[in-house]
Design a protein around this motif. Structure first.
Motif, PDB file in Angstrom:
ATOM      1  N   ARG A  28      38.798  30.545  33.189  1.00 17.47           N
ATOM      2  CA  ARG A  28      38.939  31.299  31.876  1.00 17.47           C
ATOM      3  C   ARG A  28      40.045  30.850  31.179  1.00 17.47           C
ATOM      4  O   ARG A  28      40.949  30.406  31.600  1.00 17.47           O
ATOM      5  CB  ARG A  28      39.429  32.720  32.460  1.00 17.47           C
ATOM      6  CG  ARG A  28      38.530  33.185  33.325  1.00 17.47           C
ATOM      7  CD  ARG A  28      37.258  33.755  32.776  1.00 17.47           C
ATOM      8  NE  ARG A  28      37.282  34.919  31.959  1.00 17.47           N
ATOM      9  CZ  ARG A  28      36.094  35.357  31.392  1.00 17.47           C
ATOM     10  NH1 ARG A  28      35.026  35.091  31.694  1.00 17.47           N
ATOM     11  NH2 ARG A  28      36.357  36.473  30.522  1.00 17.47           N
ATOM     12  N   PHE A  30      43.214  31.947  28.827  1.00 21.62           N
ATOM     13  CA  PHE A  30      43.579  32.996  28.266  1.00 21.62           C
ATOM     14  C   PHE A  30      44.417  32.931  27.150  1.00 21.62           C
ATOM     15  O   PHE A  30      45.116  31.850  26.717  1.00 21.62           O
ATOM     16  CB  PHE A  30      44.773  33.513  29.407  1.00 21.62           C
ATOM     17  CG  PHE A  30      44.059  33.709  30.526  1.00 21.62           C
ATOM     18  CD1 PHE A  30      43.835  35.137  31.136  1.00 21.62           C
ATOM     19  CD2 PHE A  30      44.042  32.880  31.517  1.00 21.62           C
ATOM     20  CE1 PHE A  30      43.286  35.246  32.312  1.00 21.62           C
ATOM     21  CE2 PHE A  30      43.447  33.123  32.907  1.00 21.62           C
ATOM     22  CZ  PHE A  30      43.051  34.246  33.063  1.00 21.62           C
ATOM     23  N   SER A  40      41.018  37.120  28.069  1.00 23.14           N
ATOM     24  CA  SER A  40      40.526  35.690  28.395  1.00 23.14           C
ATOM     25  C   SER A  40      39.186  35.577  28.114  1.00 23.14           C
ATOM     26  O   SER A  40      38.148  36.321  27.858  1.00 23.14           O
ATOM     27  CB  SER A  40      40.551  35.544  30.154  1.00 23.14           C
ATOM     28  OG  SER A  40      39.732  36.526  30.579  1.00 23.14           O
TER      29      SER A  40
END
Length: 131
Positions: A28, A30, A40
């Motif tokens: 992910r 962010f 995210s």
């Protein structure tokens, strides 16, 4: 990874998420919104090395993060290969069992019949030994 990156938008993280009722690991990215809320978005593990930021705040751990991203990419690929091999094994064994189902059920019936005959034949002898 979290310790090596400044607390700014563009951080890379690895998170376990629930997808189609299965837990899986995913990469992910962010970012921080104007309201100070963190969100995210999904990122592929391929090309993860290029996603590492190199600005002034990120420069101290830039090389380490690139190395870590290379390792993460390798681990994701190895996991993918292992999952693929397990799926192929499971699929192959299921198909093999289905193809031989008639022979297996005949053998099970034969063994059950032999077991009943043996139990019936020795039933009287076993009762005498117990007394």
């Amino acid at each position: 990874m979290y310790v090596m990156q400044p607390f700014q938008s563009g951080r890379i993280g690895i998170k376990r998420s629930l997808s189609k009722r299965k837990l899986r690991w995913e990469v992910r990215i962010f970012r921080q919104l104007r309201s100070r809320k963190w969100v995210s978005s999904f990122a592929s593990h391929k090309g993860l090395r290029r996603r590492v930021k190199r600005s002034r705040e990120w420069e101290a751990n830039y090389k380490f993060l690139q190395l870590l991203c290379d390792r993460v990419t390798l681990l994701f690929e190895l996991r993918s290969q292992a999952v693929d091999r397990l799926w192929r094994f499971s699929h192959g064994s299921t198909r093999s069992t289905r193809a031989r189902e008639a022979a297996i059920s005949d053998t099970v019936a034969l063994v059950d019949g032999l077991l009943e005959r043996i139990e019936a034949r020795f039933e009287g002898d076993m009762e005498l030994e117990d007394e």
